[in-house]
Design an enzyme around this catalytic site. Structure first.
Site, PDB file in Angstrom:
ATOM      1  NE  ARG A 297      -4.141  -1.953   1.930  1.00 34.03           N
ATOM      2  CZ  ARG A 297      -5.025  -2.362   2.817  1.00 34.03           C
ATOM      3  NH1 ARG A 297      -4.874  -2.054   4.104  1.00 34.03           N
ATOM      4  NH2 ARG A 297      -6.075  -3.083   2.432  1.00 34.03           N
ATOM      5  CE1 TYR A 438      -2.193  -0.388  -7.757  1.00 35.12           C
ATOM      6  CE2 TYR A 438      -2.126  -2.151  -9.369  1.00 35.12           C
ATOM      7  CZ  TYR A 438      -1.612  -0.985  -8.861  1.00 35.12           C
ATOM      8  OH  TYR A 438      -0.518  -0.418  -9.455  1.00 35.12           O
ATOM      9  CD  GLU A 439      -1.725  -4.490  -3.420  1.00 33.92           C
ATOM     10  OE1 GLU A 439      -2.009  -5.054  -2.355  1.00 33.92           O
ATOM     11  OE2 GLU A 439      -1.311  -5.102  -4.415  1.00 33.92           O
ATOM     12  N   GLY A 440      -6.567  -2.644  -1.948  1.00 29.04           N
ATOM     13  CA  GLY A 440      -7.596  -2.048  -1.113  1.00 29.04           C
ATOM     14  C   GLY A 440      -8.022  -0.727  -1.706  1.00 29.04           C
TER      15      GLY A 440
END
Length: 594
Positions: A297, A438-440
């Protein structure tokens, strides 16, 4: 456009002056990080990015990864670039020397990461995912697993991948279905994963997948998720490669951008089951994976910064060359490059000042990572880890939102030509669009910031950050040219404090109140923290000027800080007001009437 010049002067300023490299180099394990060495590393990384990676960026967009049978063919030139990258030792820049890494401070590795992502974001995703896998195994793998995998992953001889998402489980990993059936000291995995970045390729001789799956008797929900090492080729006890594991890439996603990065659909156990090895304890897989996720992140936030920098460089170059229109107020003058026009200057200064604020924030988070890992005092390590936990969702969310805005401005500077693919401006916008997802997603980052980072400690970490930012602002009174900036900067801090207090008062009792406008709180925190760091940078620049420096860089730092305070910081007030309005308007219309 293949041209890319790494902004090494600003990188060195942030690392050396704003964040104090000399103090970081006093930490155990970081003693070698002296300014001369760091400068040399940054310059060499800049050379590699500009000469090797940047020319492949456009190629990756037009001739992206392809699935041929069960083999993923990388963009022409990508594999050769990867081998140069590995041979130069870049893959292990921040990794521990215990496993063959350079052991550089995370803040220096972040500067290199910015360059990889700025010069070629699709390519840069491959080593980025490997770095996250290394962190997860370093913290949670057994001694045997570390011995077997880490050295070759650190070197880049083997790559890493992260396998979370499934067709029925997007961001909600509690409902994943991939099964892991015990078989002696190993497991056999069956299931499908989607959106697996660089999940299959031949640039490295092996790919170590970290896969989330459930054992047969696992409870429902997140407590039933475990983490498994599933290598592409099984690894023998002596470290040599064995037979091909039972998984394959069945499809590549057709994406809006980052075409050079294969986004794979992975099928596990089509035959007898993919062999996997449990990491740590059963049922703790999601907690282990978050070690990798936090690493990723932060780097995704750096991607937002990086792609904005690439778009800015292209926009500036175009604006200096594109002749159109006469200067404002000079009707009889000859036409001039569009960079002379005030509105174009506004767009370029918006890009530049936002980029400098993003860089200061992302690097600041990395410097806190260094202290959290290396400081000899346990209390100081804990304090800095709290700072890291607080900043990562802001870095990821705010920087990627701004990255998207700045690449869109880059298209706008080009005018009609920006909408034409051949100029390359559109690629930056398309590539940037994935970073807030992406990655949350950024909504998840915002909910994490408010729910886990703010409410859980009753705002302590945020209050500590605000106190430090207030010190930055107070120091401006020492320098007459900057004293007038204190009022708008303090107003921004007050808006952040008021929004924080509102969430603490209302969010704990009502989660809807906490999450309805958590996005606005994340953006507010980004703008205000960025302002505090820009103020500190301006203070250092003014000190240098007062001491007799005629380096134009310092004059430019003052100009970008002033622009940020006057043109970007006012956005904080709007975000703060949205937070204080709560959830009523957000939730007013029933779902079936939307």
């Amino acid at each position: 456009m293949s041209h890319y010049n790494a902004p090494t002067r600003d990188m060195r300023f942030v690392i050396n002056e704003l964040l104090g490299l000399e103090k970081l180099a006093e930490l155990p394990g970081l003693e070698e990080a002296k300014p001369d060495l760091v400068d040399a590393i940054i310059e060499e990384a800049a050379r590699f990015s500009g000469e090797v990676l940047a020319p492949l960026n456009r190629v990756g967009d037009t001739d992206g990864a392809k699935l041929e049978g069960e083999t993923v063919r990388a963009t022409p030139g990508f594999a050769e670039a990867y081998q140069q990258f590995v041979e130069s030792g870049w893959n292990g820049a921040a990794a521990s020397p215990e496993y063959g890494g350079m052991g550089l401070p995370e803040v220096v590795a972040t500067a290199a990461q910015e360059m990889w992502q700025s010069s070629n974001m699709a390519w840069g995703l491959c080593p980025m995912l490997t770095a996250g896998a290394i962190e997860a195994l370093k913290h949670h793998g057994s001694d045997e697993q570390k011995s077997l995998y880490l050295e070759k992953m650190v070197s880049g001889q083997w790559a890493g991948a992260m396998d979370l998402t499934e067709p029925s489980a997007g961001s909600d990993l509690s409902v994943i279905r991939t099964r892991a059936v015990p078989e002696g000291d190993r497991y056999r995995l069956f299931g499908q994963k989607i959106f697996i970045t660089w999940g299959e390729h031949e640039m490295a001789e092996n790919i170590v997948h970290l896969v989330l799956a459930r054992t047969p008797d696992a409870p429902a929900g997140v407590k039933g998720i475990s983490l498994f090492i599933v290598p592409k080729y099984l690894v023998n006890a002596d470290g040599s490669l064995g037979e091909r594991n039972d998984y394959r890439c069945t499809a590549l996603e057709h994406k809006l951008g980052i075409h050079g990065s294969p986004t794979c659909v992975m099928s596990y156990g089509d035959n007898e089951g993919a062999i996997g090895y449990l990491v740590g304890e059963e049922g703790k897989g999601l907690a282990y994976m978050f070690t990798m996720m936090n690493e990723a992140r932060h780097k995704v936030g750096v991607q937002g910064l990086a792609i904005a920098e690439r778009a800015y460089q292209q926009a500036v170059a175009y604006a200096r060359e594109r002749v159109q229109g006469r200067p404002v107020g000079h009707k009889d003058a000859n036409p001039v490059p569009i960079a002379h026009h005030p509105d174009v200057r506004r767009m370029l200064m918006t890009m530049r000042s936002a980029i400098e604020a993003m860089r200061a924030l992302a690097y600041s988070a990395a410097a806190s990572m260094d202290e959290a890992r290396h400081h000899p005092d346990a209390e100081r390590r804990a304090h800095q880890q709290s700072r890291v936990d607080l900043l990562i969702p802001i870095v990821k969310g705010w920087c990627t939102e701004l990255g998207l805005e700045m690449t869109s401005l880059g298209v706008q500077v080009h005018g009609g030509m920006g909408f034409i693919e051949e100029t390359g401006a559109a690629q930056h916008l398309r590539d940037a669009r994935i970073a807030p997802i992406y990655e949350g997603t950024n909504g998840i980052q915002a909910n994490d910031l408010v729910g886990r980072k703010l409410l859980r400690d009753n705002g302590q970490a945020m209050q500590t950050l605000v106190a430090e930012l207030r010190q930055n602002i107070a120091s401006l009174s020492e320098l007459t040219p900057l004293a007038g900036w204190q009022q708008p900067l303090n107003a921004g801090l007050e808006q952040l404090e008021a929004a924080t207090e509102w969430l603490l008062s209302n969010g704990a009792a009502d989660p809807v109140q906490a999450t309805a406008n958590s996005y606005h709180y994340m953006m507010l925190a980004g703008y205000v923290t960025g302002a505090g760091l820009m103020a500190r940078g301006a203070f250092l620049a003014q000190q240098a000027i007062d001491a007799g420096s005629d380096d134009p860089f310092y004059r430019q730092k003052l100009a970008t800080a002033q622009f940020y305070i006057e043109q970007l910081l006012p956005r904080a007030k709007a975000h703060a007001e949205s937070v204080s309005h709560g959830s009523s308007a957000v939730m007013a219309i029933p779902v079936d009437e939307l």
